[in-house]
Design an enzyme around this catalytic site. Sequence first.
Site, mmCIF file in Angstrom:
data_model
loop_
_atom_site.group_PDB
_atom_site.id
_atom_site.type_symbol
_atom_site.label_atom_id
_atom_site.label_comp_id
_atom_site.label_asym_id
_atom_site.label_seq_id
_atom_site.Cartn_x
_atom_site.Cartn_y
_atom_site.Cartn_z
ATOM 1 N N GLY A 1 2.185 0.050 -0.565
ATOM 2 C CA GLY A 1 3.360 -0.795 -1.175
ATOM 3 C C GLY A 1 3.696 -1.586 -2.404
ATOM 4 C CB THR A 2 0.790 -3.154 -4.762
ATOM 5 O OG1 THR A 2 0.394 -3.915 -3.432
ATOM 6 C CG2 THR A 2 0.406 -3.668 -5.727
ATOM 7 C CB THR B 1 -5.076 15.510 -7.501
ATOM 8 O OG1 THR B 1 -5.165 15.501 -8.693
ATOM 9 C CG2 THR B 1 -5.019 15.923 -6.388
ATOM 10 C CG ASN C 1 4.824 -10.558 4.115
ATOM 11 O OD1 ASN C 1 5.956 -11.108 2.715
ATOM 12 N ND2 ASN C 1 3.589 -11.972 2.534
ATOM 13 C CB SER D 1 2.642 -0.061 3.213
ATOM 14 O OG SER D 1 1.109 -0.118 3.242
ATOM 15 C CB CYS E 1 -7.920 -18.426 -0.314
ATOM 16 S SG CYS E 1 -8.656 -20.084 -1.582
ATOM 17 C CG HIS F 1 -2.047 -1.356 4.853
ATOM 18 N ND1 HIS F 1 -2.420 -2.584 4.990
ATOM 19 C CD2 HIS F 1 -1.714 -0.994 3.385
ATOM 20 C CE1 HIS F 1 -1.922 -3.382 4.351
ATOM 21 N NE2 HIS F 1 -1.602 -2.740 3.128
ATOM 22 C CD GLN G 1 4.497 -7.121 6.796
ATOM 23 O OE1 GLN G 1 4.170 -6.474 7.732
ATOM 24 N NE2 GLN G 1 3.842 -7.355 6.026
HETATM 25 N N1 PLP Z 1 5.192 -6.121 0.487
HETATM 26 C C1 PLP Z 1 4.875 -6.973 1.599
HETATM 27 C C2 PLP Z 1 6.411 -7.072 2.094
HETATM 28 C C3 PLP Z 1 3.715 -6.861 1.984
HETATM 29 O O1 PLP Z 1 3.694 -7.033 2.909
HETATM 30 C C4 PLP Z 1 2.679 -5.885 1.724
HETATM 31 C C5 PLP Z 1 1.193 -6.071 1.565
HETATM 32 O O2 PLP Z 1 0.843 -7.025 2.229
HETATM 33 C C6 PLP Z 1 2.954 -5.708 0.315
HETATM 34 C C7 PLP Z 1 4.624 -5.402 -0.255
HETATM 35 C C8 PLP Z 1 1.662 -4.984 -0.398
HETATM 36 O O3 PLP Z 1 1.504 -3.395 0.160
HETATM 37 P P1 PLP Z 1 0.174 -2.898 -0.030
HETATM 38 O O4 PLP Z 1 -1.120 -3.615 0.722
HETATM 39 O O5 PLP Z 1 0.604 -1.508 0.577
HETATM 40 O O6 PLP Z 1 -0.220 -2.427 -1.744
#
Ligand code: PLP
Length: 387
Positions: A71-72, A235, A149, A197, A324, A199, A177
């Site tokens: 996601g990032t 890749t 999230n 994302s 944190c 996971h 999310q």
């Molecule tokens: N965007 C949202 C709303 C998320 O909750 C998260 C992960 O917590 C991300 C982006 C980032 O995704 P990733 O952990 O796959 O980099």
Amino acid sequence: MRRAYLDNNATTPLLPSVLEAMQPYFIEQFGNASSIHHHGQQTRAAVERARESVAALLGCRASEIVFTSGGTEADNLAIFGITRPGDHVITSSIEHHAVLNACKRLQEDAVGCDVTYVPVDGQALVSPDDVKRALRPNTRLISIMMANNETGVLQPVNEIGAIAAEADVYFHTDAVQAAGKAPIDVGQIRCDLLSISGHKIHAQQGIGALYVRKGTLLQPMLYGGRHERARRAGTENVAGIVGLGKAAELARAGFSNGEVERIRELRDRLERSITGTFDSVGVNSGSAPRVPNTSSIYFDCIEGEALVIALDLKGVAVSTGAACSSGAIEPSHVLTAMGLSPDRARASLRFSVGKQNTSEDVDLLLSILPETVARLRELSPVYNKAV
Ligand code: PLP
């Protein structure tokens, strides 16, 4: 000890059928998807099947899906891939740090963009009118998340998409999310870019995808081979992509086979029971439209961290409404942006349900919570004074 994992917004366990789908791509079918021999052909076919599955979840063409490392990366590719020096970007104060910190980088002199952070109301909702008012002649991108999230709040992305389309501005939505929890149709949202994302939907950590509407001029962030139609060099992570494809199929099926509703019932029972049992508790964004698996609840006069640790010792994993940072516990930027006091934000816990959860998981939480909350409140001089 019985354990219950109720922190599925942090990450979800791989589902057995996802692992099963991935397994052949570690040893037997190991080819580089760019190779022209049969090893490559096999993995290329698997990657393209997975692309179809992800596209089906989002309501787009397979060719509009770019696989990323998560996601990032999808958020960063959307933001840096679209903007140029001198552009203006509109986002919200409650985005994930993958968007917020990318936008902060845009504002640095070396990049030279302007960013407007629209506020949220007391339910953590963005107002489409605020987005419209923030438009400028040089606005190039609006990036507003689909589901938050921490609170699970669903933003009015259809209205924002219409505003963006009318203004001829690119619209990106972080749907990390929302995927699997709320139906997604990129045509209805009228977004140009949308992140997911793996996971968060029971695939592997380190895999994700960005929807890029056909015709969108996206500058790549990584330079190398012409993978992913020259939008993301490197890749392909074949096993991860295959797992994401399988997870997307399962996520899509969840809307028709009762799975999403089952999760909603577990969440609603958890919420009803907690708000009916304790005094000085409440659901953050309880009256906003939300995804069905998430509940952010404050337990006044309790330090959220202490409650998370106490619950973990008794086998239940949840998370706090705090992060944190630099050694100090900062109240969540989302909860404070919606008007919670820092104390109430720090006293908030996030419960998030996933496909693997059962009624017994909620029972376990509800059986240990009263004694744990009572004990922590007994130690609180503030609580004793307040009641
Ligand atoms: N965007 C949202 C709303 C998320 O909750 C998260 C992960 O917590 C991300 C982006 C980032 O995704 P990733 O952990 O796959 O980099």
